[in-house]
Scaffold this motif. Structure first.
Motif, mmCIF file in Angstrom:
data_model
loop_
_atom_site.group_PDB
_atom_site.id
_atom_site.type_symbol
_atom_site.label_atom_id
_atom_site.label_comp_id
_atom_site.label_asym_id
_atom_site.label_seq_id
_atom_site.Cartn_x
_atom_site.Cartn_y
_atom_site.Cartn_z
ATOM 1 N N TYR A 29 0.821 -1.211 0.000
ATOM 2 C CA TYR A 29 0.000 0.000 0.000
ATOM 3 C C TYR A 29 0.853 1.258 0.000
ATOM 4 C CZ TYR A 29 -3.693 3.256 1.178
ATOM 5 O OH TYR A 29 -4.570 4.300 1.155
ATOM 6 N N GLU A 30 2.078 1.187 0.490
ATOM 7 C CA GLU A 30 2.960 2.362 0.484
ATOM 8 C C GLU A 30 3.188 2.879 -0.934
ATOM 9 O OE1 GLU A 30 6.540 1.319 2.399
ATOM 10 O OE2 GLU A 30 5.692 1.222 4.419
ATOM 11 N N ALA A 31 3.290 1.966 -1.891
ATOM 12 C CA ALA A 31 3.501 2.385 -3.274
ATOM 13 C C ALA A 31 2.336 3.221 -3.784
ATOM 14 C CB ALA A 31 3.692 1.149 -4.162
ATOM 15 N N PHE A 32 1.118 2.835 -3.452
ATOM 16 C CA PHE A 32 -0.046 3.579 -3.920
ATOM 17 C C PHE A 32 -0.221 4.894 -3.160
ATOM 18 C CE2 PHE A 32 -0.905 -0.959 -4.647
ATOM 19 C CZ PHE A 32 -0.971 -0.933 -6.028
ATOM 20 N N VAL A 33 0.310 4.968 -1.946
ATOM 21 C CA VAL A 33 0.288 6.235 -1.214
ATOM 22 C C VAL A 33 1.135 7.278 -1.937
ATOM 23 C CG1 VAL A 33 1.016 7.364 0.915
ATOM 24 C CG2 VAL A 33 -0.203 5.204 1.021
ATOM 25 N N ILE A 34 2.365 6.909 -2.299
ATOM 26 C CA ILE A 34 3.257 7.846 -2.980
ATOM 27 C C ILE A 34 2.706 8.218 -4.353
ATOM 28 C CG2 ILE A 34 5.585 8.122 -3.909
ATOM 29 C CD1 ILE A 34 6.627 6.394 -1.686
ATOM 30 N N ALA A 35 2.185 7.216 -5.088
ATOM 31 C CA ALA A 35 1.627 7.492 -6.410
ATOM 32 C C ALA A 35 0.393 8.386 -6.314
ATOM 33 C CB ALA A 35 1.289 6.186 -7.120
ATOM 34 N N SER A 36 -0.427 8.187 -5.299
ATOM 35 C CA SER A 36 -1.613 9.029 -5.125
ATOM 36 C C SER A 36 -1.231 10.465 -4.797
ATOM 37 C CB SER A 36 -2.505 8.458 -4.012
ATOM 38 O OG SER A 36 -2.954 7.175 -4.352
ATOM 39 N N PHE A 37 -0.217 10.627 -3.964
ATOM 40 C CA PHE A 37 0.231 11.979 -3.635
ATOM 41 C C PHE A 37 0.777 12.680 -4.878
ATOM 42 C CE2 PHE A 37 3.744 14.787 -2.392
ATOM 43 C CZ PHE A 37 3.034 15.711 -1.645
ATOM 44 N N PHE A 38 1.554 11.974 -5.680
ATOM 45 C CA PHE A 38 2.082 12.553 -6.918
ATOM 46 C C PHE A 38 0.950 12.912 -7.875
ATOM 47 C CE2 PHE A 38 3.649 11.660 -11.288
ATOM 48 C CZ PHE A 38 4.464 12.776 -11.424
#
Length: 337
Positions: A29-38
């Motif tokens: 889920y950390e990967a989707f957190v960073i991608a969502s913020f970007f």
């Protein structure tokens, strides 16, 4: 992010024998957190990917921050944007991939999360995951440094701080406690504290407590008021109703298909598009326009005006009419364009 991290960490306390699998789900889920913020930062710039690329075509990239401050900056702002795009969205592929490898090795008894021996998979997976998350976070910070003036009204500094603190704190404190609790480490089991308590219990309790504090911080970093229709100004662009119900919006936020497409698009640009970018003028630096000198301005002002093929110097009486005529025709050109 806060509820998912807290629920997974609490589940690790209850189902401690499945802690490795639950931790891997949280890491994905950390990967989707960073991608969502970007994605959020990009939407502040422009609503669609095509419009975002049009915006970055006219941007002059700033120098890379430490430790890549000596690396040459791309001439084209579009090339710079695509590098950031790939560096962040690669995390949506590498993070789940490493999680899948860890699940397979754990099922075969070759993962050993508390061990740092090279014959076990946890050491290499942790190192590779750490490198990928560093690349992604570096690109996020570089993106923020480039656009912090343009996005100042959205207060991106606090948003970046929240993401960085959560990512690095959870990753490194879990890794540090794992290192301290290994054999011959300072944290050893006692009569009241078992090895599982040190390796699973303490990190999970810390994360649950920290997510409470970060949830309070996110209340100011990511406010909900800009998305409330009752608080938005009336106008032709104001929607009359929300696009989805709360449950539909929640399901749409959990849908990973957008991130999969973004990662595939970035990989295609990185490998397949390298032969086509050389002939694409969009990726070339635009030549600087010649600056007007004082001599050119003075000579142009002293030149006689030409109207209907007749040269005449505008007097003070027709200066107002000339300005009105120019403004009217400029407005017509804008409308027709």
């Amino acid at each position: 992010m806060m509820p998912i991290y807290a629920i997974v960490s609490f589940s690790s306390l209850v189902f401690h024998r499945q802690d490795v699998y639950l931790e891997l789900i949280r890491n994905c889920y950390e990967a989707f957190v960073i991608a969502s913020f970007f994605t959020l930062m990009c939407h502040y710039v422009a609503p669609t990917l095509h419009q975002q690329k049009e915006y970055f075509r006219n941007v002059q990239p700033k120098p890379w921050i430490f430790p890549l401050n000596g690396v040459k900056v791309p001439r084209s702002g579009l090339t710079w944007f695509n590098i950031i795009y790939v560096g962040i969205n690669q995390f949506c592929i590498t993070r789940p991939l490493f999680a899948l490898i860890a699940i397979v090795t754990e099922s075969q008894g070759r993962y050993c999360g508390s061990s740092t021996r090279p014959e076990n998979g946890s050491l290499w997976i942790t190192l590779l995951q750490g490198a990928c998350v560093l690349v992604a976070m570096y690109c996020v910070v570089q993106f923020y440094m480039q656009l912090k003036e343009d996005l100042a009204s959205h207060e991106p500094a606090l948003k970046v701080l929240c993401i960085k603190l959560v990512m690095f704190l959870v990753f490194w404190q879990t890794w540090l406690l794992g290192m301290l609790s290994r054999k011959k480490g300072p944290l050893q089991p006692t009569a009241r504290l078992a090895s599982l308590d040190i390796r699973v219990g303490i990190p999970s309790v810390l994360i649950c407590f920290e997510m409470t504090l970060f949830a309070i911080l996110h209340h100011w970093a990511f406010p909900w008021r800009p998305y409330d229709l009752d608080r938005q100004l009336r106008g032709p662009d104001r929607p009359e109703a929300y696009a989805r119900s709360p449950f539909g919006a929640f399901l749409d936020a959990l849908n990973p298909w957008d991130y999969a497409k973004a990662a595939a698009r970035g990989l295609r640009w990185l490998f397949h598009g390298v032969h086509h970018r050389m002939n694409d003028s969009s990726y070339h630096a635009k030549p600087a326009l010649p600056q007007k000198t004082a001599v050119d301005t003075e000579s142009k002002a002293s030149m006689p005006k030409v109207r209907n093929g007749t040269r005449s110097d505008p007097g003070p009486r027709d200066e107002t009419k000339r300005r009105l005529y120019d403004s009217e025709h400029r407005g017509l050109r804008t409308v027709s364009g």
